[in-house]
Design an enzyme around this catalytic site. Sequence first.
Site, mmCIF file in Angstrom:
data_model
loop_
_atom_site.group_PDB
_atom_site.id
_atom_site.type_symbol
_atom_site.label_atom_id
_atom_site.label_comp_id
_atom_site.label_asym_id
_atom_site.label_seq_id
_atom_site.Cartn_x
_atom_site.Cartn_y
_atom_site.Cartn_z
ATOM 1 N N HIS A 12 -2.406 -5.241 5.452
ATOM 2 C CA HIS A 12 -1.865 -6.054 6.220
ATOM 3 C C HIS A 12 -2.634 -6.823 7.492
ATOM 4 O O HIS A 12 -2.754 -7.684 7.839
ATOM 5 C CB HIS A 12 -0.465 -5.263 6.806
ATOM 6 C CG HIS A 12 -0.450 -4.782 7.798
ATOM 7 N ND1 HIS A 12 -0.576 -3.670 7.540
ATOM 8 C CD2 HIS A 12 -0.844 -4.765 9.222
ATOM 9 C CE1 HIS A 12 -0.601 -2.636 8.821
ATOM 10 N NE2 HIS A 12 -1.030 -3.217 9.577
ATOM 11 N N ASP A 40 -4.850 6.372 4.797
ATOM 12 C CA ASP A 40 -3.931 5.941 5.289
ATOM 13 C C ASP A 40 -4.228 3.918 5.595
ATOM 14 O O ASP A 40 -3.725 3.488 6.253
ATOM 15 C CB ASP A 40 -3.137 6.143 6.262
ATOM 16 C CG ASP A 40 -1.819 6.204 6.619
ATOM 17 O OD1 ASP A 40 -1.021 5.327 6.481
ATOM 18 O OD2 ASP A 40 -1.989 5.566 8.243
ATOM 19 N N LYS A 63 0.632 -1.370 -0.273
ATOM 20 C CA LYS A 63 -0.356 0.149 -0.104
ATOM 21 C C LYS A 63 1.092 1.137 -0.195
ATOM 22 O O LYS A 63 1.897 1.061 0.077
ATOM 23 C CB LYS A 63 -0.805 -0.016 0.917
ATOM 24 C CG LYS A 63 -0.336 0.680 2.374
ATOM 25 C CD LYS A 63 -1.355 -0.005 3.863
ATOM 26 C CE LYS A 63 -2.055 1.774 3.982
ATOM 27 N NZ LYS A 63 -1.046 2.403 4.774
ATOM 28 N N HIS A 111 -7.631 -0.874 5.519
ATOM 29 C CA HIS A 111 -7.036 -1.296 6.454
ATOM 30 C C HIS A 111 -9.094 -1.773 7.111
ATOM 31 O O HIS A 111 -9.336 -2.531 7.118
ATOM 32 C CB HIS A 111 -6.674 -1.022 7.967
ATOM 33 C CG HIS A 111 -5.150 -0.945 6.980
ATOM 34 N ND1 HIS A 111 -4.317 -2.043 6.281
ATOM 35 C CD2 HIS A 111 -4.132 -0.317 7.784
ATOM 36 C CE1 HIS A 111 -2.847 -1.739 6.353
ATOM 37 N NE2 HIS A 111 -2.698 -0.514 6.604
ATOM 38 N N LYS A 149 -4.617 8.955 15.591
ATOM 39 C CA LYS A 149 -3.300 9.325 15.929
ATOM 40 C C LYS A 149 -3.097 10.010 17.409
ATOM 41 O O LYS A 149 -4.095 10.548 16.986
ATOM 42 C CB LYS A 149 -1.804 9.332 14.843
ATOM 43 C CG LYS A 149 -2.371 8.501 13.921
ATOM 44 C CD LYS A 149 -0.265 8.591 13.035
ATOM 45 C CE LYS A 149 -0.721 7.661 11.847
ATOM 46 N NZ LYS A 149 -0.594 6.759 12.034
ATOM 47 N N LYS A 170 -3.886 -10.176 9.885
ATOM 48 C CA LYS A 170 -4.132 -10.577 11.473
ATOM 49 C C LYS A 170 -4.865 -11.935 11.315
ATOM 50 O O LYS A 170 -5.988 -11.587 11.344
ATOM 51 C CB LYS A 170 -4.175 -8.810 11.696
ATOM 52 C CG LYS A 170 -3.039 -8.534 11.733
ATOM 53 C CD LYS A 170 -4.172 -6.624 13.073
ATOM 54 C CE LYS A 170 -3.781 -4.777 12.382
ATOM 55 N NZ LYS A 170 -2.794 -5.080 12.889
HETATM 56 C C1 BG6 Z 1 -0.009 1.110 8.263
HETATM 57 C C2 BG6 Z 1 -0.061 2.576 8.496
HETATM 58 O O1 BG6 Z 1 -0.641 0.919 6.760
HETATM 59 O O2 BG6 Z 1 -0.936 0.650 9.671
HETATM 60 C C3 BG6 Z 1 0.135 3.472 9.717
HETATM 61 O O3 BG6 Z 1 0.846 3.500 6.810
HETATM 62 C C4 BG6 Z 1 -0.697 2.507 11.068
HETATM 63 O O4 BG6 Z 1 0.005 4.980 9.435
HETATM 64 C C5 BG6 Z 1 -0.112 1.013 10.617
HETATM 65 O O5 BG6 Z 1 0.153 2.858 12.314
HETATM 66 C C6 BG6 Z 1 -0.929 0.775 11.676
HETATM 67 O O6 BG6 Z 1 -0.535 -0.786 11.795
HETATM 68 P P1 BG6 Z 1 -0.656 -1.175 12.735
HETATM 69 O O7 BG6 Z 1 -0.870 -2.900 12.299
HETATM 70 O O8 BG6 Z 1 0.184 -1.161 13.792
HETATM 71 O O9 BG6 Z 1 -2.707 -1.636 13.683
#
Ligand code: BG6
Length: 525
Positions: free
Chosen positions: A215, A272, A185, A277, A377, A219
């Site tokens: 990703h 993002d 991504k 996600h 965030k 999970k």
């Molecule tokens: C990433 C984003 O795809 O996922 C990040 O670019 C974010 O900004 C991250 O912090 C979060 O992933 P996880 O697995 O820590 O929840």
Amino acid sequence: MSTTIADAQTPVADTGAVPDPNPFLDPLRFERRVPECTAVIFGANGDLTKRKLLPALYSLARDRRLSAGFAVVGNSRTEMSHEAFRDRMKAAVQEFLENGEFDEEVWEGFSQGLYYLPGNVKDPAYYEQLRNLLDEIAENRHTGDNVLFYLSTQPSLYSPIAKQIGSAGLAKSARGGWRRLVVEKPFGHDLSSAHELSADVQTVFHESEIYRIDHYLGKETVQNILAFRFANGIFEPLWNRHYVRQVQITAAESIGVEGRGGYYEESGALRDMIQNHLLQVMATMAMEPPARFEPEAVRNEKAKVLQSIRPMSRDDVRTQAVAGQYGPGRVGGHELPGYRQEEGVDSNSQTETYAATTFYVDNWRWAGVPFYVRSGKRLPKRVSEISIEFAAAPHALFAAQNPARTPNLLILRIQPAGGISIRFDAKKPGEGTQLRGVSMDFHYGSSFGTHEPTAYETLLIDAIVGDGTLYTRQDMVEASWAAVEPILDVWGNSKQRFPNYRSGSWGPEETEEMLRRGENTWRKP
Ligand code: BG6
């Protein structure tokens, strides 16, 4: 021509993907043989390779889940020998390994298969050197000429690299091996760029050879949503608009942009986290049961959910979406700077670090049920979860003594400490009928007592085996861009009053207002 039954069953989204005759593909994704191969990582000097890819590959090697001849070729512009690359990757694995211990002996064996080939990826001559190295590796390590190309560079290089692979004839093996392309991504910046990128890579690879990674789908707890829903008989009858009042999907992070200001300025929270996600998580939660547990059947159902998201008008965006940006604040005893004070960020930045939206899925199962989705965030804690609120009992028998009742919630906790909880009212011991909210909990850690593979371990093995179930397809990616694009348009063309939330708080005030309109409130996980 008359319509046959086969016509009527053609999936809505015909992406041209052919059924996979792959002998390594076990429909239950269980006990699969892993073929030999070489992974070529473009962008091997970047953060993702150090923090995620190499630690995941090392863990897989240690757990004997990779074939003995498995090899990696790293690419970036920085000049470095194979040895220097191995040293750098060793330090990275020691620092970022998430599962188990680092073992010198395992590393010795694994690192023999690590190669490095520096060069400019826009230069056709580079691919001639790459071909020679791949031939040499295929010969020495018996990789069967199977190659997984992994794009982890800056996104503007994705199309040029794919095209160069094609022009050099590297997208096909002369010796009967397979070739696949994994794309990190962000997949596009909006609907039209995502469409263009797919069109570009499809001039070289067939859609069934393209693996767009998200990703979150790797999970364990996200994969478990399907097991929870479709392996059990007790939840599915309630999984619809007759019994579900509202759904909340949250991905809260306590960290800020952590030195990624440059990237984040171009992205923002909606692109993002939500476009990819969280919409993937929502599709997994809301999809119909697939006919079979195999890649195209599962992805057809997810695509249908994403395609059923009600398009927002400009007016809808004003009531159904909220943007926020963190200002300075005090978290855990530390004074933290605001987003505009972060490195690489414009001091008048209009980029959102918080986004919340209300989506409606216009189909028979979900008509009228709001799906509230938020990510931000510098919120008070790191937590990702889906919370499903069920309709109240039709008649409140105990209302006189208990005016405030606990809604029945089913919480699918993605992280940290994945698990599932059900919240309901129970009678307090003693006289009278006083009720109190209690919960019934399942925790992954205590029930299985084994370590969960990281998302990248799962996804890398899937790509090597040729199982695209947990990867996104062109129609899914485009439908999710279409869902967020009206919001991007409105936000991109209006000036926001940022910063509008304090670091360490749960986001801007307007986000509560958005839910109040539906007589709901955000859950504080
Ligand atoms: C990433 C984003 O795809 O996922 C990040 O670019 C974010 O900004 C991250 O912090 C979060 O992933 P996880 O697995 O820590 O929840």
